[in-house]
Enzyme design. Structure first.
Site, PDB file in Angstrom:
ATOM      1  N   ASP A  43     -13.341  32.872  -9.711  1.00 11.76           N
ATOM      2  CA  ASP A  43     -13.392  31.754  -9.065  1.00 11.76           C
ATOM      3  C   ASP A  43     -14.854  31.181  -8.861  1.00 11.76           C
ATOM      4  OD1 ASP A  43     -12.404  29.571  -7.286  1.00 11.76           O
ATOM      5  OD2 ASP A  43     -13.711  30.484  -5.738  1.00 11.76           O
ATOM      6  N   HIS A  90      -9.353  29.538   7.120  1.00 12.42           N
ATOM      7  CA  HIS A  90     -10.322  28.677   6.198  1.00 12.42           C
ATOM      8  C   HIS A  90     -10.106  27.434   6.464  1.00 12.42           C
ATOM      9  CE1 HIS A  90     -12.265  28.185   2.283  1.00 12.42           C
ATOM     10  NE2 HIS A  90     -11.350  27.108   2.360  1.00 12.42           N
ATOM     11  N   LYS A 107      -9.588  34.277  -2.962  1.00 12.42           N
ATOM     12  CA  LYS A 107     -11.054  34.936  -2.176  1.00 12.42           C
ATOM     13  C   LYS A 107     -10.392  35.480  -0.794  1.00 12.42           C
ATOM     14  CE  LYS A 107     -12.972  30.982  -2.885  1.00 12.42           C
ATOM     15  NZ  LYS A 107     -13.772  29.718  -2.799  1.00 12.42           N
ATOM     16  N   ARG A 124     -15.721  23.440 -12.156  1.00  8.98           N
ATOM     17  CA  ARG A 124     -15.140  22.269 -11.839  1.00  8.98           C
ATOM     18  C   ARG A 124     -15.751  21.277 -11.011  1.00  8.98           C
ATOM     19  NH1 ARG A 124     -11.306  25.123  -7.673  1.00  8.98           N
ATOM     20  NH2 ARG A 124     -10.798  23.001  -7.135  1.00  8.98           N
ATOM     21  N   SER A 129      -8.018  28.840  -5.805  1.00  2.77           N
ATOM     22  CA  SER A 129      -9.482  29.313  -5.517  1.00  2.77           C
ATOM     23  C   SER A 129      -9.491  29.740  -4.043  1.00  2.77           C
ATOM     24  CB  SER A 129     -10.183  27.878  -5.486  1.00  2.77           C
ATOM     25  OG  SER A 129     -11.393  28.135  -5.107  1.00  2.77           O
TER      26      SER A 129
HETATM   27  N1  URA Z   1     -12.709  25.331  -1.505  1.00  4.54           N
HETATM   28  C1  URA Z   1     -12.717  26.597  -2.364  1.00  4.54           C
HETATM   29  O1  URA Z   1     -12.938  27.427  -2.126  1.00  4.54           O
HETATM   30  N2  URA Z   1     -12.222  26.067  -3.599  1.00  4.54           N
HETATM   31  C2  URA Z   1     -11.835  24.997  -3.757  1.00  4.54           C
HETATM   32  O2  URA Z   1     -11.242  24.759  -4.972  1.00  4.54           O
HETATM   33  C3  URA Z   1     -11.954  23.840  -2.917  1.00  4.54           C
HETATM   34  C4  URA Z   1     -12.499  24.352  -1.966  1.00  4.54           C
END
Ligand code: URA
Length: 425
Positions: A164, A85, A190, A171, A186
């Site tokens: 999320d 990621h 995931k 946000r 967040s």
């Molecule tokens: N990427 C995400 O999935 N969440 C965040 O809060 C910031 C970047």
């Protein structure tokens, strides 16, 4: 009835107290169900941004976000799994060559990706520039492709961490994206819900990233690595430079083309270097001994790329979309490119139509910026610095101004700390 009131949770965090497990579980669940209103969650998110959270609060918040949806079970996949990621950057197309490369080395890569918002691109937007390619797969299709080909890049299903999805959108419009506890929970909710066995994080540092300085990127990386390990996911973070765009292509179709160049054994050296560094980390985290450089050179990663694209309806040999208008930006004086600001180039590409302002907006696949030089390169007055590509000519003026402001031509070669800034395990 839980007996907990949203306003008490907001006040507690506003006044710097530690939230209880019961408060966290309740507020995340109640927000997902629509019982806690957007304005209340906005206030809480701002209190978290200003006051922070303890490691125990972040772990509980992450667990509550995971519990808001389903958790995928990848036990049917016969190979070990590892995902990557990136916290997002300009020209960051690394997922595209990396996923098939690591799969070709024997590790399955379950890559659930997102779309771009603002100046950073999204992996799905890039891949959708390939004619026929489809981002949405059912869980069954996802697991079957992962087992058979070893590589899947697709959209995260609605069932994964729904808390999320709702919170991130909130946000985004309330100035609360930059809170480390919220970014870490967040991302990790995931990735943990996706069921990967190992995870390598590419935490970007610099003007084109969320984290502008090394110290805050290190804190984010440490927080995420701890969350991953505590959930049984082998997690490692590389901190990498995002003060300058990655590679030469910034956009959608042109980033796919650059990724294919890497898979064909060419491509810009920084894209190749980062792809190989992340591949090595993913293979080590998954416990597989293979040399990604040799596998890349063998053509096996290209074969896996084609199979992966075809499995999702795409034609890997199709011509990619082109923008209708191209304009070049030329150097006004002789010298050395001393800086090329990632944020400025990202905004310019966004203005050209490569990105979106609101999440409902379409992107233009052919729009973007093709760099012809990078920091450290010598130029003469009149040399082409970059190409601006767009479907709407009216977008060029503002994009050109951003691009001009992003590039500095001076006399001395820039000092560079290199691409890889730190590693946190
Ligand atoms: N990427 C995400 O999935 N969440 C965040 O809060 C910031 C970047």
């Amino acid at each position: 009835m839980s007996g907990i009131a949203a306003v008490d949770v907001i006040r507690a965090k506003r006044d710097g107290h530690t939230l209880t497990d019961a408060q966290i579980d309740w507020v995340v669940d109640a927000y997902t169900r629509g019982v806690v209103a957007d304005e209340q969650m906005s206030a809480l998110a701002m209190a978290i941004l200003l006051r922070g959270m303890t490691p125990a609060e972040i772990a509980r918040w992450t667990a509550a976000m995971i519990a808001s949806g389903e958790r995928l079970d990848l036990s049917a996949v016969s190979r070990p799994t590892a995902d990557k990621h990136s916290t997002g950057g300009v020209g960051d197309k690394i997922t595209l060559p990396l996923t098939p490369l690591v799969a070709a080395c024997g590790v399955a890569v379950p890559q659930l990706s997102g779309r771009g918002l603002g100046h950073t691109g999204g992996t799905l937007d890039k891949l959708e520039s390939i004619p026929g390619w489809r981002a949405r797969l059912s869980n069954e299709e996802f697991i079957r492709q992962l087992d058979e080909i070893g590589a899947v890049i697709c959209a995260a299903g609605d069932g994964l961490a729904p808390a999320d999805r709702k919170l991130y959108a909130l946000r985004d419009v309330t100035g609360t994206v930059e809170a480390i506890p919220l970014i870490a929970s967040s991302i990790m909710s995931k990735k943990i819900a996706e069921g990967t066995g190992a995870l390598v994080l590419d935490v970007k540092v610099g003007s084109g990233a969320f984290m502008k300085d090394l110290a805050s990127a290190q804190e984010l990386a440490r927080t995420m690595v701890r969350l991953g390990k505590d959930s049984g996911v082998t997690t490692v973070a590389l901190l990498t430079d995002m003060s300058t765009p990655l590679g030469l292509a910034v956009g959608n179709a042109n980033e796919v083309a650059e990724s294919v160049e890497v898979l064909a054994g060419g491509g810009p050296s920084d894209v190749v270097e980062l792809t190989l560094a992340l591949a090595r980390e993913m293979l080590a985290a998954a416990g597989v001994d293979a040399d990604p450089e040799k596998v890349l050179a063998s053509g096996a990663a290209m074969d896996t790329w084609k199979a992966m694209i075809r499995a999702q309806g795409g034609d890997p040999d199709a011509t990619l979309p082109h923008a209708l208008h191209t304009e070049v930006l030329r150097a006004e004086s002789d010298g050395v490119v001393t800086a090329m600001d990632a944020y400025g180039i990202g905004v310019a590409a966004w203005r050209l139509g490569a990105g979106r302002a609101r999440k409902e907006d379409p992107v233009s696949f052919g729009a973007g910026i093709q760099l012809r030089v990078k920091p450290g390169d010598r130029v003469k007055a009149g040399d082409v610095l970059l190409e601006l590509r767009t479907d709407e000519e009216s977008r060029i003026g503002a994009a050109r101004s951003d691009a001009v402001a992003a590039i500095v031509i001076g006399t001395d070669a820039p000092a560079s700390a290199g691409l890889l800034l730190d590693r946190i395990a």
